[in-house]
Design a protein around this motif. Structure first.
Motif, PDB file in Angstrom:
ATOM      1  N   PRO A  10      45.247  26.942  38.457  1.00  0.00           N
ATOM      2  CA  PRO A  10      44.392  25.840  38.897  1.00  0.00           C
ATOM      3  C   PRO A  10      43.806  26.074  40.282  1.00  0.00           C
ATOM      4  O   PRO A  10      42.997  25.277  40.768  1.00  0.00           O
ATOM      5  CB  PRO A  10      45.357  24.653  38.911  1.00  0.00           C
ATOM      6  CG  PRO A  10      46.663  25.270  39.293  1.00  0.00           C
ATOM      7  CD  PRO A  10      46.680  26.633  38.636  1.00  0.00           C
ATOM      8  N   LEU A  11      44.202  27.157  40.925  1.00  0.00           N
ATOM      9  CA  LEU A  11      43.807  27.452  42.298  1.00  0.00           C
ATOM     10  C   LEU A  11      43.004  28.736  42.375  1.00  0.00           C
ATOM     11  O   LEU A  11      43.176  29.638  41.559  1.00  0.00           O
ATOM     12  CB  LEU A  11      45.046  27.599  43.194  1.00  0.00           C
ATOM     13  CG  LEU A  11      46.069  26.464  43.152  1.00  0.00           C
ATOM     14  CD1 LEU A  11      47.306  26.852  43.936  1.00  0.00           C
ATOM     15  CD2 LEU A  11      45.463  25.178  43.705  1.00  0.00           C
ATOM     16  N   ARG A  12      42.148  28.824  43.384  1.00  0.00           N
ATOM     17  CA  ARG A  12      41.449  30.077  43.682  1.00  0.00           C
ATOM     18  C   ARG A  12      42.145  30.737  44.863  1.00  0.00           C
ATOM     19  O   ARG A  12      42.499  30.071  45.834  1.00  0.00           O
ATOM     20  CB  ARG A  12      39.980  29.820  44.008  1.00  0.00           C
ATOM     21  CG  ARG A  12      39.191  29.232  42.852  1.00  0.00           C
ATOM     22  CD  ARG A  12      37.702  29.398  43.027  1.00  0.00           C
ATOM     23  NE  ARG A  12      37.209  28.955  44.337  1.00  0.00           N
ATOM     24  CZ  ARG A  12      35.954  29.061  44.729  1.00  0.00           C
ATOM     25  NH1 ARG A  12      35.047  29.591  43.929  1.00  0.00           N
ATOM     26  NH2 ARG A  12      35.576  28.639  45.915  1.00  0.00           N
ATOM     27  N   PRO A  13      42.318  32.060  44.819  1.00  0.00           N
ATOM     28  CA  PRO A  13      43.079  32.722  45.877  1.00  0.00           C
ATOM     29  C   PRO A  13      42.308  32.929  47.180  1.00  0.00           C
ATOM     30  O   PRO A  13      42.918  33.276  48.194  1.00  0.00           O
ATOM     31  CB  PRO A  13      43.435  34.068  45.246  1.00  0.00           C
ATOM     32  CG  PRO A  13      42.334  34.326  44.271  1.00  0.00           C
ATOM     33  CD  PRO A  13      41.944  32.990  43.736  1.00  0.00           C
ATOM     34  N   LEU A  14      40.988  32.737  47.164  1.00  0.00           N
ATOM     35  CA  LEU A  14      40.168  33.007  48.346  1.00  0.00           C
ATOM     36  C   LEU A  14      39.323  31.795  48.701  1.00  0.00           C
ATOM     37  O   LEU A  14      38.913  31.027  47.814  1.00  0.00           O
ATOM     38  CB  LEU A  14      39.262  34.220  48.089  1.00  0.00           C
ATOM     39  CG  LEU A  14      39.968  35.525  47.713  1.00  0.00           C
ATOM     40  CD1 LEU A  14      38.948  36.593  47.337  1.00  0.00           C
ATOM     41  CD2 LEU A  14      40.842  36.016  48.845  1.00  0.00           C
ATOM     42  N   THR A  15      39.027  31.647  49.982  1.00  0.00           N
ATOM     43  CA  THR A  15      38.169  30.554  50.438  1.00  0.00           C
ATOM     44  C   THR A  15      36.704  30.904  50.197  1.00  0.00           C
ATOM     45  O   THR A  15      36.348  32.067  49.940  1.00  0.00           O
ATOM     46  CB  THR A  15      38.382  30.292  51.932  1.00  0.00           C
ATOM     47  OG1 THR A  15      37.924  31.450  52.667  1.00  0.00           O
ATOM     48  CG2 THR A  15      39.848  30.036  52.252  1.00  0.00           C
ATOM     49  N   ASP A  16      35.837  29.900  50.314  1.00  0.00           N
ATOM     50  CA  ASP A  16      34.401  30.141  50.150  1.00  0.00           C
ATOM     51  C   ASP A  16      33.890  31.149  51.179  1.00  0.00           C
ATOM     52  O   ASP A  16      33.066  32.010  50.853  1.00  0.00           O
ATOM     53  CB  ASP A  16      33.627  28.830  50.283  1.00  0.00           C
ATOM     54  CG  ASP A  16      33.853  27.893  49.109  1.00  0.00           C
ATOM     55  OD1 ASP A  16      34.404  28.348  48.083  1.00  0.00           O
ATOM     56  OD2 ASP A  16      33.490  26.704  49.211  1.00  0.00           O
ATOM     57  N   SER A 185      44.934  37.514  35.795  1.00  0.00           N
ATOM     58  CA  SER A 185      44.407  36.226  35.347  1.00  0.00           C
ATOM     59  C   SER A 185      45.343  35.066  35.639  1.00  0.00           C
ATOM     60  O   SER A 185      44.892  33.929  35.738  1.00  0.00           O
ATOM     61  CB  SER A 185      44.138  36.261  33.842  1.00  0.00           C
ATOM     62  OG  SER A 185      43.140  37.191  33.530  1.00  0.00           O
ATOM     63  N   LYS A 186      46.642  35.319  35.754  1.00  0.00           N
ATOM     64  CA  LYS A 186      47.627  34.235  35.844  1.00  0.00           C
ATOM     65  C   LYS A 186      48.026  33.974  37.294  1.00  0.00           C
ATOM     66  O   LYS A 186      47.418  33.166  37.972  1.00  0.00           O
ATOM     67  CB  LYS A 186      48.845  34.570  34.978  1.00  0.00           C
ATOM     68  CG  LYS A 186      48.509  35.069  33.569  1.00  0.00           C
ATOM     69  CD  LYS A 186      47.676  34.082  32.767  1.00  0.00           C
ATOM     70  CE  LYS A 186      47.413  34.629  31.367  1.00  0.00           C
ATOM     71  NZ  LYS A 186      46.524  33.773  30.580  1.00  0.00           N
ATOM     72  N   ALA A 187      49.047  34.670  37.780  1.00  0.00           N
ATOM     73  CA  ALA A 187      49.561  34.405  39.116  1.00  0.00           C
ATOM     74  C   ALA A 187      48.542  34.705  40.210  1.00  0.00           C
ATOM     75  O   ALA A 187      48.550  34.069  41.265  1.00  0.00           O
ATOM     76  CB  ALA A 187      50.832  35.219  39.356  1.00  0.00           C
ATOM     77  N   PHE A 188      47.634  35.674  39.965  1.00  0.00           N
ATOM     78  CA  PHE A 188      46.664  36.050  40.993  1.00  0.00           C
ATOM     79  C   PHE A 188      45.403  35.186  40.951  1.00  0.00           C
ATOM     80  O   PHE A 188      44.565  35.268  41.841  1.00  0.00           O
ATOM     81  CB  PHE A 188      46.296  37.529  40.857  1.00  0.00           C
ATOM     82  CG  PHE A 188      47.419  38.453  41.221  1.00  0.00           C
ATOM     83  CD1 PHE A 188      47.613  38.865  42.526  1.00  0.00           C
ATOM     84  CD2 PHE A 188      48.319  38.889  40.254  1.00  0.00           C
ATOM     85  CE1 PHE A 188      48.654  39.703  42.868  1.00  0.00           C
ATOM     86  CE2 PHE A 188      49.372  39.728  40.582  1.00  0.00           C
ATOM     87  CZ  PHE A 188      49.553  40.132  41.893  1.00  0.00           C
TER      88      PHE A 188
END
Length: 334
Positions: A10-16, A185-188
């Motif tokens: 549900p989260l993205r690992p990097l900011t805009d 695709s999952k944890a990352f």
């Protein structure tokens, strides 16, 4: 509708701003051969092996397809149930596929697996670990027995570790007939960028590279993945957040409903439930804004699976489950 049916992050690992900088620096007017080699180095360094042990593709799906093409002639063997794409890609290339049937609790008996290997004589045996859809992680003794059996018949053993970053890390003796498959695709949290990895001995990886595309991954995917693996501390913090979300999701179901439905132990980013009450709860949750994985019309039609959500979404999901449970208790008392 909040999607919790595909085991995604549900989260993205990097900011805009991080993404903007990465995109600006990506020379997508050139072929990404250098970036691909850099990614293999960074990924191997993160996990503690060598770049010669790594091949990557457009998601683990493409790697499954490659295995169906390049493995020796003969049937594939897998578990039932397991990741449905094993069957789909076997069908694409007309490779026969056989199954080991699950026990009633969705576990698998090691002796039955070894017996099926002897009966089928598969070219390769592939299974997810942690297992999809039950969430159970099998240990090294279990895996080693399968690897030894496949070695005895001259076949390969492929361990699909898509959810391993949510489970317990283990050391497995890498041999030429053993391959480990992973995904980002999952944890990352980069499912939409499509990046899967296959790990093996250098000689086995070199064999699979014989059908590798000249440029197997696009420049933007590689640059984003490179940033993550070249900043390992930030990436580890992100994965730890994901693990905490998975723990909270498990606790919600164990705390509120495990006494009235089956809640499977899970080493993944999802929780599987079973039973009439599980179906009722799943339908109630879907009617209140969350989309779980309902297995209507299949042999798993009394199961419901839930993937992780954000912290605030899990707050909302908890309230929905609590309300359903109070209504359930009232109806039972009446």
């Amino acid at each position: 509708m909040i999607r919790i049916n595909k085991n995604e992050s549900p989260l993205r690992p990097l900011t805009d701003s991080q993404l903007a900088t990465i995109i600006q620096d990506a020379a997508f007017n050139f072929y990404p051969d250098d970036e691909y080699e850099r990614f293999k180095d960074a990924y191997a360094n993160y996990y503690g092996f060598t770049a010669e042990q790594v091949i990557a593709g457009n998601g683990s799906d493409e790697l499954i397809q490659k295995l169906m093409l390049i493995m020796p002639e003969g049937p594939a063997l897998t578990l039932n149930p397991d990741f449905f794409m094993y069957q789909a890609y076997a069908a694409q290339v007309n490779r026969p596929i056989e199954f080991v049937q699950a026990e009633d609790d969705l576990t698998f008996n090691l002796e039955q697996i070894l017996q099926r290997i002897e009966e089928v004589q598969p070219a390769f045996f592939i299974m997810s670990n942690p297992h999809n859809p039950s969430g159970k992680q099998y240990g090294t003794t279990f895996l080693t027995a399968i690897a030894d059996k496949m070695n005895n018949i001259g076949g390969y053993f492929v361990i699909d570790e898509a959810y391993l970053d949510f489970g317990e890390a283990y050391n497995f003796d890498m041999q030429p007939h053993v391959l480990q498959m992973r995904t980002l695709s999952k944890a990352f949290g980069i499912a939409g960028l499509r990046l899967g990895v296959l790990i093996g001995t250098p000689e086995t990886i070199q064999h699979i590279q014989s059908i590798e595309h000249p440029y197997p991954l696009n420049t933007l995917t590689l640059h984003i993945a490179l940033y993550m693996f070249e900043h390992p501390e930030k990436t580890k913090q992100f994965i730890e957040h994901q693990r905490q979300l998975a723990l909270r999701l498990r606790n919600l179901f164990n705390d509120y409903v495990a006494d009235i439905m089956v809640v499977f132990p899970s080493s993944t980013n999802f929780v599987l439930t079973k039973g009439t009450e599980a179906q009722n709860l799943g339908e109630y949750i879907q009617a209140h804004g969350f989309l779980p994985r309902l297995y209507n019309g299949t042999e798993m039609n009394d199961y419901v699976r839930y993937s992780i959500a954000t912290d605030s979404q899990l707050d909302d999901l908890e309230e929905i489950i609590k309300t359903w449970r109070s209504q359930y208790d009232l109806s039972k008392n009446a």
